[in-house]
Design a protein around this motif. Structure first.
Motif, PDB file in Angstrom:
ATOM      1  N   UNK A   3       5.838 -10.160  -6.969  1.00 13.39           N
ATOM      2  CA  UNK A   3       6.244 -10.632  -8.455  1.00 13.39           C
ATOM      3  C   UNK A   3       5.000  -8.798  -9.637  1.00 13.39           C
ATOM      4  N   UNK A   4       4.135  -8.938  -8.807  1.00 11.32           N
ATOM      5  CA  UNK A   4       2.903  -7.299  -8.917  1.00 11.32           C
ATOM      6  C   UNK A   4       4.046  -6.647  -9.145  1.00 11.32           C
ATOM      7  N   UNK A   5       5.271  -5.827  -8.497  1.00 13.86           N
ATOM      8  CA  UNK A   5       5.938  -4.605  -8.478  1.00 13.86           C
ATOM      9  C   UNK A   5       6.809  -5.101  -9.420  1.00 13.86           C
ATOM     10  N   UNK A   6       6.854  -5.722 -10.572  1.00 17.74           N
ATOM     11  CA  UNK A   6       7.858  -5.765 -11.873  1.00 17.74           C
ATOM     12  C   UNK A   6       8.823  -6.157 -11.727  1.00 17.74           C
ATOM     13  N   UNK A   7       9.470  -4.833 -12.058  1.00 21.75           N
ATOM     14  CA  UNK A   7      10.840  -4.633 -11.931  1.00 21.75           C
ATOM     15  C   UNK A   7      11.602  -4.416 -11.077  1.00 21.75           C
ATOM     16  N   UNK A   8      10.653  -3.602 -10.591  1.00 21.79           N
ATOM     17  CA  UNK A   8      11.399  -2.657  -9.004  1.00 21.79           C
ATOM     18  C   UNK A   8      11.190  -3.284  -8.016  1.00 21.79           C
ATOM     19  N   UNK A   9      12.390  -4.282  -6.771  1.00 17.37           N
ATOM     20  CA  UNK A   9      12.564  -4.601  -5.875  1.00 17.37           C
ATOM     21  C   UNK A   9      12.003  -3.694  -4.412  1.00 17.37           C
ATOM     22  N   UNK A  10      10.902  -4.580  -3.829  1.00 19.95           N
ATOM     23  CA  UNK A  10      10.838  -3.671  -2.909  1.00 19.95           C
ATOM     24  C   UNK A  10      11.484  -4.229  -1.556  1.00 19.95           C
ATOM     25  N   UNK A  11      11.727  -4.348  -0.288  1.00 17.72           N
ATOM     26  CA  UNK A  11      11.650  -4.241   0.746  1.00 17.72           C
ATOM     27  C   UNK A  11      11.335  -5.432   1.570  1.00 17.72           C
ATOM     28  N   UNK A  12      12.433  -6.259   2.106  1.00 18.82           N
ATOM     29  CA  UNK A  12      11.079  -7.499   2.607  1.00 18.82           C
ATOM     30  C   UNK A  12       9.957  -6.817   3.218  1.00 18.82           C
ATOM     31  N   UNK A  13      10.414  -5.800   4.679  1.00 17.46           N
ATOM     32  CA  UNK A  13       9.196  -5.276   5.295  1.00 17.46           C
ATOM     33  C   UNK A  13       8.932  -4.869   5.234  1.00 17.46           C
ATOM     34  N   UNK A  14       8.882  -4.292   3.745  1.00 17.09           N
ATOM     35  CA  UNK A  14       7.442  -3.399   2.877  1.00 17.09           C
ATOM     36  C   UNK A  14       6.245  -4.421   2.753  1.00 17.09           C
ATOM     37  N   UNK A  15       6.959  -5.171   1.741  1.00 22.26           N
ATOM     38  CA  UNK A  15       6.134  -6.546   0.972  1.00 22.26           C
ATOM     39  C   UNK A  15       5.368  -7.022   2.301  1.00 22.26           C
ATOM     40  N   UNK A  16       6.294  -7.859   2.948  1.00 26.04           N
ATOM     41  CA  UNK A  16       5.397  -8.336   4.497  1.00 26.04           C
ATOM     42  C   UNK A  16       4.409  -7.179   4.922  1.00 26.04           C
ATOM     43  N   UNK A  17       4.263  -5.631   5.401  1.00 26.70           N
ATOM     44  CA  UNK A  17       3.492  -4.860   5.527  1.00 26.70           C
ATOM     45  C   UNK A  17       2.702  -5.034   5.021  1.00 26.70           C
ATOM     46  N   UNK A  18       2.800  -4.860   3.588  1.00 28.96           N
ATOM     47  CA  UNK A  18       1.508  -4.453   2.246  1.00 28.96           C
ATOM     48  C   UNK A  18       0.606  -6.453   2.670  1.00 28.96           C
ATOM     49  N   UNK A  19       1.440  -6.550   2.595  1.00 29.04           N
ATOM     50  CA  UNK A  19       0.442  -8.339   2.764  1.00 29.04           C
ATOM     51  C   UNK A  19      -0.805  -8.418   4.587  1.00 29.04           C
ATOM     52  N   UNK A  20       0.300  -7.909   4.979  1.00 28.29           N
ATOM     53  CA  UNK A  20      -1.538  -7.489   6.286  1.00 28.29           C
ATOM     54  C   UNK A  20      -1.856  -6.671   6.234  1.00 28.29           C
ATOM     55  N   UNK A  21      -2.073  -5.778   5.149  1.00 28.26           N
ATOM     56  CA  UNK A  21      -2.779  -4.866   5.237  1.00 28.26           C
ATOM     57  C   UNK A  21      -4.052  -5.589   3.892  1.00 28.26           C
ATOM     58  N   UNK A  22      -3.368  -6.571   3.041  1.00 23.82           N
ATOM     59  CA  UNK A  22      -4.159  -7.367   2.067  1.00 23.82           C
ATOM     60  C   UNK A  22      -4.943  -8.030   2.143  1.00 23.82           C
ATOM     61  N   UNK A  23      -4.552  -8.637   3.891  1.00 27.55           N
ATOM     62  CA  UNK A  23      -5.168 -10.192   3.822  1.00 27.55           C
ATOM     63  C   UNK A  23      -6.640 -10.092   3.919  1.00 27.55           C
ATOM     64  N   UNK A  24      -6.726 -11.053   3.156  1.00 26.41           N
ATOM     65  CA  UNK A  24      -9.250 -11.276   3.251  1.00 26.41           C
ATOM     66  C   UNK A  24      -8.976 -11.463   5.458  1.00 26.41           C
ATOM     67  N   UNK A  25     -10.243 -11.017   5.327  1.00 22.29           N
ATOM     68  CA  UNK A  25     -11.284 -11.006   6.226  1.00 22.29           C
ATOM     69  C   UNK A  25     -11.136 -12.281   6.239  1.00 22.29           C
ATOM     70  N   UNK A  26     -11.089 -13.141   7.616  1.00 23.79           N
ATOM     71  CA  UNK A  26     -12.014 -14.980   8.005  1.00 23.79           C
ATOM     72  C   UNK A  26     -13.090 -14.345   7.747  1.00 23.79           C
ATOM     73  N   UNK A  27     -13.883 -15.801   6.546  1.00 21.36           N
ATOM     74  CA  UNK A  27     -15.232 -16.150   7.144  1.00 21.36           C
ATOM     75  C   UNK A  27     -15.724 -16.851   7.883  1.00 21.36           C
ATOM     76  N   UNK A  28     -16.373 -16.581   8.754  1.00 21.42           N
ATOM     77  CA  UNK A  28     -17.010 -17.458  10.186  1.00 21.42           C
ATOM     78  C   UNK A  28     -17.080 -18.734   8.663  1.00 21.42           C
TER      79      UNK A  28
END
Length: 98
Positions: free
Chosen positions: A73-98
């Motif tokens: 949804x944050x991509x606006x009107x631009x469609x991104x591939x599933x693989x690109x979005x999935x990779x970005x989710x991995x990069x943005x994933x917050x660190x775990x708090x113990x």
């Protein structure tokens, strides 16, 4: 790859496009969708009885669809591939708090 994973991938792509269509049609605001997805992620975290039963990677798996739709949804009107979005989710994933 498991067929169920491919089905979920297709479902997420379809939901992202439907959400984009609803925003473009003025039926709902992007902010309202983002708020709903934030609430969904909070609900997963709030279910401590369930998340204690799961590994960190399993909780991440539960959160992935929510995070995918939010990022799409944050991509606006631009469609991104599933693989690109999935990779970005991995990069943005917050660190775990113990």
């Amino acid at each position: 790859m498991n067929t169920a994973n491919l089905q979920l991938e297709g479902l997420l792509v379809a939901l992202a496009e439907l959400s984009r269509l609803l925003v473009q049609a003025g039926a709902v605001s992007q902010e309202a969708i983002e708020e709903a997805l934030q609430k969904a992620e909070q609900a997963v975290h709030a279910d401590e009885a369930r998340t204690r039963q799961l590994s960190d990677s399993q909780v991440d798996a539960m959160l992935f669809p929510i995070r995918y739709l939010a990022l799409a949804g944050k991509a606006g009107g631009e469609t991104q591939s599933f693989a690109d979005l999935a990779a970005e989710i991995g990069r943005l994933k917050p660190d775990r708090v113990p």
